[in-house]
Design an enzyme around this catalytic site. Sequence first.
Site, PDB file in Angstrom:
ATOM      1  N   ASP A 171      -2.747 -17.965   0.634  1.00 45.55           N
ATOM      2  CA  ASP A 171      -3.725 -18.713  -0.212  1.00 45.55           C
ATOM      3  C   ASP A 171      -4.261 -19.704   0.624  1.00 45.55           C
ATOM      4  O   ASP A 171      -5.559 -19.800   0.418  1.00 45.55           O
ATOM      5  CB  ASP A 171      -3.243 -19.104  -1.414  1.00 45.55           C
ATOM      6  CG  ASP A 171      -1.603 -19.883  -1.205  1.00 45.55           C
ATOM      7  OD1 ASP A 171      -1.384 -20.047  -0.369  1.00 45.55           O
ATOM      8  OD2 ASP A 171      -1.536 -20.576  -2.539  1.00 45.55           O
ATOM      9  N   ASP A 224     -12.045  -9.185   4.293  1.00 45.56           N
ATOM     10  CA  ASP A 224     -13.547  -9.254   3.396  1.00 45.56           C
ATOM     11  C   ASP A 224     -13.918 -10.585   3.412  1.00 45.56           C
ATOM     12  O   ASP A 224     -15.126 -10.764   3.821  1.00 45.56           O
ATOM     13  CB  ASP A 224     -13.000  -8.753   2.066  1.00 45.56           C
ATOM     14  CG  ASP A 224     -13.553  -7.405   1.917  1.00 45.56           C
ATOM     15  OD1 ASP A 224     -13.260  -6.513   2.818  1.00 45.56           O
ATOM     16  OD2 ASP A 224     -13.983  -6.911   0.725  1.00 45.56           O
ATOM     17  N   LYS A 264       3.501 -15.362   2.287  1.00 41.06           N
ATOM     18  CA  LYS A 264       3.425 -16.137   1.129  1.00 41.06           C
ATOM     19  C   LYS A 264       5.196 -16.173   1.111  1.00 41.06           C
ATOM     20  O   LYS A 264       5.849 -15.834   0.257  1.00 41.06           O
ATOM     21  CB  LYS A 264       3.167 -15.396  -0.040  1.00 41.06           C
ATOM     22  CG  LYS A 264       1.618 -15.539  -0.218  1.00 41.06           C
ATOM     23  CD  LYS A 264       1.170 -16.979  -0.816  1.00 41.06           C
ATOM     24  CE  LYS A 264       1.627 -17.192  -2.390  1.00 41.06           C
ATOM     25  NZ  LYS A 264       1.361 -18.819  -2.659  1.00 41.06           N
ATOM     26  N   TYR A 266       0.732  -1.254  -0.017  1.00 41.16           N
ATOM     27  CA  TYR A 266       0.129   0.002  -0.066  1.00 41.16           C
ATOM     28  C   TYR A 266       0.903   1.293   0.058  1.00 41.16           C
ATOM     29  O   TYR A 266       0.282   2.250  -0.400  1.00 41.16           O
ATOM     30  CB  TYR A 266      -0.786   0.112   1.248  1.00 41.16           C
ATOM     31  CG  TYR A 266      -2.150  -0.680   1.037  1.00 41.16           C
ATOM     32  CD1 TYR A 266      -2.227  -1.966   0.940  1.00 41.16           C
ATOM     33  CD2 TYR A 266      -3.454  -0.081   1.180  1.00 41.16           C
ATOM     34  CE1 TYR A 266      -3.478  -2.541   0.416  1.00 41.16           C
ATOM     35  CE2 TYR A 266      -4.504  -0.575   0.998  1.00 41.16           C
ATOM     36  CZ  TYR A 266      -4.760  -1.909   0.750  1.00 41.16           C
ATOM     37  OH  TYR A 266      -5.851  -2.575   0.395  1.00 41.16           O
ATOM     38  N   ASP A 311      -6.395  -7.064   3.919  1.00 40.96           N
ATOM     39  CA  ASP A 311      -7.309  -6.355   2.999  1.00 40.96           C
ATOM     40  C   ASP A 311      -8.080  -7.459   2.645  1.00 40.96           C
ATOM     41  O   ASP A 311      -9.483  -7.662   2.910  1.00 40.96           O
ATOM     42  CB  ASP A 311      -6.723  -5.553   2.093  1.00 40.96           C
ATOM     43  CG  ASP A 311      -8.026  -4.835   1.267  1.00 40.96           C
ATOM     44  OD1 ASP A 311      -8.942  -4.465   2.152  1.00 40.96           O
ATOM     45  OD2 ASP A 311      -8.161  -4.622   0.132  1.00 40.96           O
TER      46      ASP A 311
HETATM   47  C1  IPM Z   1     -10.542  -1.500   3.398  1.00 40.48           C
HETATM   48  C2  IPM Z   1     -10.644  -0.749   2.637  1.00 40.48           C
HETATM   49  C3  IPM Z   1      -9.710   0.170   2.003  1.00 40.48           C
HETATM   50  C4  IPM Z   1      -8.344  -0.695   1.507  1.00 40.48           C
HETATM   51  C5  IPM Z   1      -9.755   1.012   0.783  1.00 40.48           C
HETATM   52  C6  IPM Z   1     -11.122   1.830   1.116  1.00 40.48           C
HETATM   53  C7  IPM Z   1      -8.578   2.153   0.344  1.00 40.48           C
HETATM   54  O1  IPM Z   1     -11.030  -1.743   1.269  1.00 40.48           O
HETATM   55  O2  IPM Z   1     -10.360  -0.828   4.570  1.00 40.48           O
HETATM   56  O3  IPM Z   1     -10.340  -2.688   3.776  1.00 40.48           O
HETATM   57  O4  IPM Z   1      -7.979  -1.188   0.515  1.00 40.48           O
HETATM   58  O5  IPM Z   1      -7.625  -0.722   3.015  1.00 40.48           O
HETATM   59 MG    MG Z   2     -10.782  -3.819   1.974  1.00 34.56          MG
END
Ligand code: IPM
Ligand code: MG
Length: 371
Positions: free
Chosen positions: A227, A255, A194, A143, A251
Amino acid sequence: MSSNRKVMILPGDGIGKEVMAANLQLIDWLAKHKSLNFDISEDEVGGAAYDKYGTPLADETLADAMASDAVLFGAVGGPQYDDLAFELKPERGLLALRKEMELFANLRPAMVFPELVEASTLKPEVVSGLDIMILRELTGGSYFAEPRGIEELADGTKKGFDTNLYTTGEIERIGRVGMDLARKRNGHLMSVEKSNVMHSGVLWREVMTALHAAEGEGITLGHMYADNCAMQLVRNPKQFDVIVTDNLFGDLLSDCAAMLTGSLGMLPSASLGATDPATGMRKAMYEPVHGSAPDIAGQNLANPLAQFLSFSMMLRYSFDQGAEADLVEKAVGMALGSGKRTGDIMAPGCEQVGTDGMTKAVLDALDSLTR
Ligand code: IPM
Ligand code: MG
């Protein structure tokens, strides 16, 4: 009323505005019924800040955030900003806050409320009782690391590149937070990288192993490739306690973990900096994991619960108000138990409500819990 708890509110874009407005009702409730007061300042971030100030994070906004005890964040982004230059995109506001405030430790708990077991796409027996913590490194890796960019090649085509880079110090400090969390939970830390492919992963594993040997008494440390971790999260998520991983893997995996709980609309997060030895305080920002959801914004459809749970993390981690945090979490559970559901967590036999209805259900639960 004035207090010594300085909180900055950054609703941002899309449903961020609605869920933050709902959160303010919760804050009012606590002021009225629990005499818990905050000094609140508010500003724009993301697209809304671009519209107002021409930048996704104004210098004054950042300065105010830095001077606050905690920042409560909504969400940023929207299709109307898609064509902006990279540095002006709404997400840059969020990333700049994380980086400038040095919020390197991102805690993303994934808990399945018993009332929501059916909302998960996975079988109930796989997710019921799930309670895991994903700890994502938030200020390093691909990032932020240099070099990064888009450059032209000799033949007129281009190359786009990012760097994944971690130093010993960066890995150690996130590893320590991971061990602290594991110590307060079930004592298991899973380090995810990884190292079969990436040099940064080889170093990550080496440093975690050494740190654990030196400071990890009472904790078991495991290692897993990212993975495989993604696969294990949907196969048997209850094998995990705390997962510590880098910025990009965190990230993705968070999710994935969020969906185990039924909806991204349920997942809170805390982003913490180092503790200041002089004051004992740490910079902190609290935000729901969901985005700004432009497709449902402004229609009273958003689920405010991830925002409420982020607020409760703020009470717990920044202000040591564990009892009030428990109360908010209990009220969220009761609101779900009452059968009220926003669309994202709707289930057969439940009553679909909007952001306002869900908020009212939580406020009613708070009333009944304190009656
Ligand atoms: C998160 C989001 C952010 C990220 C975006 C909005 C920049 O997906 O906080 O997980 O990628 O970190
Ligand atoms: Mg995210």
